[in-house]
Design a protein around this motif. Structure first.
Motif, PDB file in Angstrom:
ATOM      1  N   ARG A   3       8.035   3.928  75.114  1.00 54.28           N
ATOM      2  CA  ARG A   3       6.595   3.708  75.075  1.00 54.28           C
ATOM      3  C   ARG A   3       5.865   5.009  74.783  1.00 54.28           C
ATOM      4  O   ARG A   3       6.243   6.062  75.240  1.00 54.28           O
ATOM      5  CB  ARG A   3       6.088   3.143  76.410  1.00 54.28           C
ATOM      6  CG  ARG A   3       6.618   1.758  76.743  1.00 54.28           C
ATOM      7  CD  ARG A   3       5.979   1.245  78.028  1.00 54.28           C
ATOM      8  NE  ARG A   3       6.452  -0.092  78.333  1.00 54.28           N
ATOM      9  CZ  ARG A   3       5.937  -1.199  77.841  1.00 54.28           C
ATOM     10  NH1 ARG A   3       4.921  -1.129  76.989  1.00 54.28           N
ATOM     11  NH2 ARG A   3       6.419  -2.375  78.169  1.00 54.28           N
ATOM     12  N   LYS A   4       4.782   4.875  74.013  1.00 55.86           N
ATOM     13  CA  LYS A   4       3.930   6.033  73.780  1.00 55.86           C
ATOM     14  C   LYS A   4       2.543   5.485  73.511  1.00 55.86           C
ATOM     15  O   LYS A   4       2.350   4.722  72.568  1.00 55.86           O
ATOM     16  CB  LYS A   4       4.422   6.868  72.604  1.00 55.86           C
ATOM     17  CG  LYS A   4       3.713   8.215  72.484  1.00 55.86           C
ATOM     18  CD  LYS A   4       4.336   9.008  71.378  1.00 55.86           C
ATOM     19  CE  LYS A   4       3.716  10.388  71.236  1.00 55.86           C
ATOM     20  NZ  LYS A   4       3.973  11.235  72.379  1.00 55.86           N
ATOM     21  N   GLY A   5       1.571   5.817  74.354  1.00 56.85           N
ATOM     22  CA  GLY A   5       0.233   5.307  74.138  1.00 56.85           C
ATOM     23  C   GLY A   5      -0.053   4.085  74.994  1.00 56.85           C
ATOM     24  O   GLY A   5       0.767   3.624  75.761  1.00 56.85           O
ATOM     25  N   GLU A   6      -1.262   3.541  74.832  1.00 57.69           N
ATOM     26  CA  GLU A   6      -1.678   2.426  75.665  1.00 57.69           C
ATOM     27  C   GLU A   6      -1.952   1.173  74.843  1.00 57.69           C
ATOM     28  O   GLU A   6      -1.196   0.838  73.973  1.00 57.69           O
ATOM     29  CB  GLU A   6      -2.933   2.858  76.458  1.00 57.69           C
ATOM     30  CG  GLU A   6      -2.687   4.039  77.390  1.00 57.69           C
ATOM     31  CD  GLU A   6      -1.654   3.744  78.454  1.00 57.69           C
ATOM     32  OE1 GLU A   6      -1.498   2.565  78.806  1.00 57.69           O
ATOM     33  OE2 GLU A   6      -1.010   4.678  78.939  1.00 57.69           O
ATOM     34  N   SER A   8      -3.939  -0.145  72.376  1.00 57.40           N
ATOM     35  CA  SER A   8      -4.048  -0.304  70.926  1.00 57.40           C
ATOM     36  C   SER A   8      -2.860   0.305  70.180  1.00 57.40           C
ATOM     37  O   SER A   8      -2.966   0.647  69.010  1.00 57.40           O
ATOM     38  CB  SER A   8      -5.345   0.330  70.421  1.00 57.40           C
ATOM     39  OG  SER A   8      -5.350   1.718  70.734  1.00 57.40           O
ATOM     40  N   SER A   9      -1.746   0.490  70.834  1.00 55.02           N
ATOM     41  CA  SER A   9      -0.607   1.160  70.210  1.00 55.02           C
ATOM     42  C   SER A   9       0.071   0.261  69.183  1.00 55.02           C
ATOM     43  O   SER A   9      -0.005  -0.955  69.231  1.00 55.02           O
ATOM     44  CB  SER A   9       0.402   1.591  71.278  1.00 55.02           C
ATOM     45  OG  SER A   9       0.845   0.476  72.009  1.00 55.02           O
ATOM     46  N   LYS A  11       3.047  -1.611  67.676  1.00 58.80           N
ATOM     47  CA  LYS A  11       4.243  -2.216  68.267  1.00 58.80           C
ATOM     48  C   LYS A  11       5.367  -2.256  67.231  1.00 58.80           C
ATOM     49  O   LYS A  11       5.173  -2.708  66.109  1.00 58.80           O
ATOM     50  CB  LYS A  11       3.934  -3.627  68.787  1.00 58.80           C
ATOM     51  CG  LYS A  11       3.003  -3.620  69.997  1.00 58.80           C
ATOM     52  CD  LYS A  11       2.714  -5.021  70.476  1.00 58.80           C
ATOM     53  CE  LYS A  11       1.935  -4.995  71.794  1.00 58.80           C
ATOM     54  NZ  LYS A  11       0.710  -4.208  71.714  1.00 58.80           N
ATOM     55  N   PRO A 127      -0.383   6.132  68.455  1.00 56.49           N
ATOM     56  CA  PRO A 127       0.355   5.710  69.658  1.00 56.49           C
ATOM     57  C   PRO A 127       1.222   4.498  69.339  1.00 56.49           C
ATOM     58  O   PRO A 127       0.841   3.654  68.518  1.00 56.49           O
ATOM     59  CB  PRO A 127      -0.756   5.356  70.644  1.00 56.49           C
ATOM     60  CG  PRO A 127      -1.941   5.038  69.794  1.00 56.49           C
ATOM     61  CD  PRO A 127      -1.835   5.904  68.576  1.00 56.49           C
ATOM     62  N   PHE A 128       2.379   4.402  69.955  1.00 57.99           N
ATOM     63  CA  PHE A 128       3.270   3.301  69.614  1.00 57.99           C
ATOM     64  C   PHE A 128       4.118   2.849  70.795  1.00 57.99           C
ATOM     65  O   PHE A 128       4.314   3.590  71.764  1.00 57.99           O
ATOM     66  CB  PHE A 128       4.179   3.679  68.442  1.00 57.99           C
ATOM     67  CG  PHE A 128       5.175   4.772  68.741  1.00 57.99           C
ATOM     68  CD1 PHE A 128       6.451   4.466  69.202  1.00 57.99           C
ATOM     69  CD2 PHE A 128       4.835   6.112  68.565  1.00 57.99           C
ATOM     70  CE1 PHE A 128       7.369   5.463  69.479  1.00 57.99           C
ATOM     71  CE2 PHE A 128       5.751   7.116  68.832  1.00 57.99           C
ATOM     72  CZ  PHE A 128       7.016   6.797  69.290  1.00 57.99           C
ATOM     73  N   GLU A 129       4.585   1.612  70.715  1.00 58.95           N
ATOM     74  CA  GLU A 129       5.551   1.049  71.646  1.00 58.95           C
ATOM     75  C   GLU A 129       6.745   0.584  70.824  1.00 58.95           C
ATOM     76  O   GLU A 129       6.572  -0.134  69.834  1.00 58.95           O
ATOM     77  CB  GLU A 129       4.975  -0.147  72.403  1.00 58.95           C
ATOM     78  CG  GLU A 129       3.800   0.189  73.283  1.00 58.95           C
ATOM     79  CD  GLU A 129       3.252  -1.037  73.983  1.00 58.95           C
ATOM     80  OE1 GLU A 129       3.970  -2.067  74.005  1.00 58.95           O
ATOM     81  OE2 GLU A 129       2.128  -0.969  74.488  1.00 58.95           O
TER      82      GLU A 129
END
Length: 304
Positions: A3-6, A8-9, A11, A127-129
Motif C-alpha cells: 500500500r502507498k497512499g490513501e 484516491s490511490s 489500484k 499514490p497507489f495500492e
C-alpha cells in the motif's frame, strides 16, 4: 498487499515471477477498459507492452510511481510582427499572457504574435495500492492468443484469468470445425484434391486421382433440350475422385463429428492444432495416380 497512499490511490494488481512483474490497473477484469499505465513511470521507467492490452511488464515491484507534468510556459508575451513600426501605441513587446477586450491593446492584438518558452515541470508522485494476485515459480510470459479456449470450472474459479493459459484447455466443436474448414480452403491444391461439400453444417474433401488410362464415355449434348434430336459425343475422363476427409460440427447424416482440439495448456493446444492441420494438408495435397502395372486396381502415392 503493498500500500502507498490513501483513498484516491491508483489500484493495481500484479503477477510476480522470478525475473519480472506483470502489472495491470484493470483490477476488476472489465471488458471495456482504458488503461492509464502507459502514462506513468515505475521507479523511473516506462512499462513494456505484452500481448494483453491491459497488462504490462516491469522489472520489479514498484516503490514509486510518477506522472510527468505538462511543461510550464514562461515569459509569455506578444511580439510585434515584422513590417510594423514600433511606436508608443505599438510597442515591440507587450508583456501580457492574454489580451482580452478589457486590455488597452485589444484593438491592435492582430499586429502581434503570441510567444513563450517552456520549462520542464517535473513529476507528480502517484499514490497507489498494489495487490499480488499470484507469485509464479520460474518464468511466465503472456502469449498471443489466436483462439478462444475453454477451461474447466475449477480452474476458472481458482486461477487468475491471465494465468489460465497455463491450464488444460480445449476448443468448442464449432470453433474446431471452423478452423479446419478455413485452413483447408486456404491451402488445398486443386490439382490433387477438391472440396465437394462446403457448408456450416458439413464439409467434404475428395482426392483427385489420375487414371492410368483415360476412361471413354458417351454423352448426349442435347439431353437438356427435349425437342432436339439426340446428339452423342465421345468424351474421355482422365481422373477419378476418392473421399479423403469429411466432418461436421454436430451430428448431421452420416458425417463424423469433429473431435475438439485440446491441450495441456494453451501452447500445447496450439501445437496440437498446427500438427493436425499440417498432417491433414499433407494427406489432402499428396499426389496420387493409379498404378499402371495393376491397371488401376492400386494407386501410387508420390511418384517421386
Amino acid at each position: 498487499m503493498y500500500r502507498k497512499g490513501e483513498v484516491s490511490s491508483l489500484k493495481l494488481v500484479a503477477i510476480k515471477t522470478n525475473s519480472k512483474v506483470l502489472i495491470s490497473d484493470n483490477v476488476n477484469g472489465e471488458s471495456y477498459f482504458y488503461t492509464k499505465l502507459k502514462d506513468y513511470y515505475f521507479d523511473g521507467e516506462k512499462v513494456t507492452d505484452t500481448y494483453h492490452k491491459d497488462w504490462f511488464e516491469i522489472k520489479t515491484l514498484p516503490v514509486k510511481i510518477e506522472k510527468q507534468l505538462p511543461a510550464k510556459r514562461i515569459n509569455q508575451r506578444y511580439e510585434l510582427k515584422e513590417g510594423f513600426q514600433v511606436t508608443d501605441l505599438t510597442p515591440k513587446v507587450i508583456n501580457e499572457s492574454y489580451i482580452d477586450e478589457a486590455s488597452d491593446f485589444y484593438e491592435i492584438k492582430g499586429l502581434y504574435d503570441f510567444k513563450y518558452e517552456t520549462i520542464d515541470a517535473g513529476f507528480e508522485e502517484i499514490p497507489f495500492e498494489l495487490t499480488i494476485a499470484q507469485e509464479v515459480e520460474g518464468e511466465f510470459e503472456i502469449i498471443k492468443k489466436d483462439f478462444d479456449p475453454k477451461y474447466n470450472l475449477v480452474d476458472r474459479i481458482t486461477t487468475h484469468p491471465v494465468l489460465l493459459q497455463t491450464k488444460p484447455c480445449y476448443l468448442s466443436k464449432e470453433e474446431t470445425y471452423r478452423i479446419i474448414r478455413n485452413h483447408v480452403k486456404s491451402n488445398i491444391n486443386p490439382k490433387y484434391a477438391k472440396i465437394t461439400s462446403d457448408y456450416d453444417f458439413c464439409f467434404t474433401v475428395e482426392k483427385v486421382i489420375d487414371l492410368y488410362k483415360p476412361y471413354e464415355y458417351i454423352v448426349d449434348v442435347n439431353s437438356n433440350y427435349p425437342r432436339r434430336k439426340a446428339k452423342y459425343e465421345k468424351r474421355y475422363r482422365n481422373v477419378r475422385t476418392h473421399k479423403v476427409y469429411e466432418a461436421a460440427p454436430k451430428p448431421y447424416n452420416n458425417y463424423p463429428v469433429v473431435e475438439s482440439f485440446s491441450g495441456k495448456n494453451y501452447e500445447d493446444l496450439k501445437q496440437n492444432i498446427d500438427n493436425f492441420l499440417n498432417e491433414l494438408m499433407d494427406e489432402i495435397n499428396e499426389p496420387v495416380v493409379e498404378c499402371k502395372c495393376c491397371k488401376g486396381r492400386g494407386v501410387i502415392i508420390n511418384e517421386n
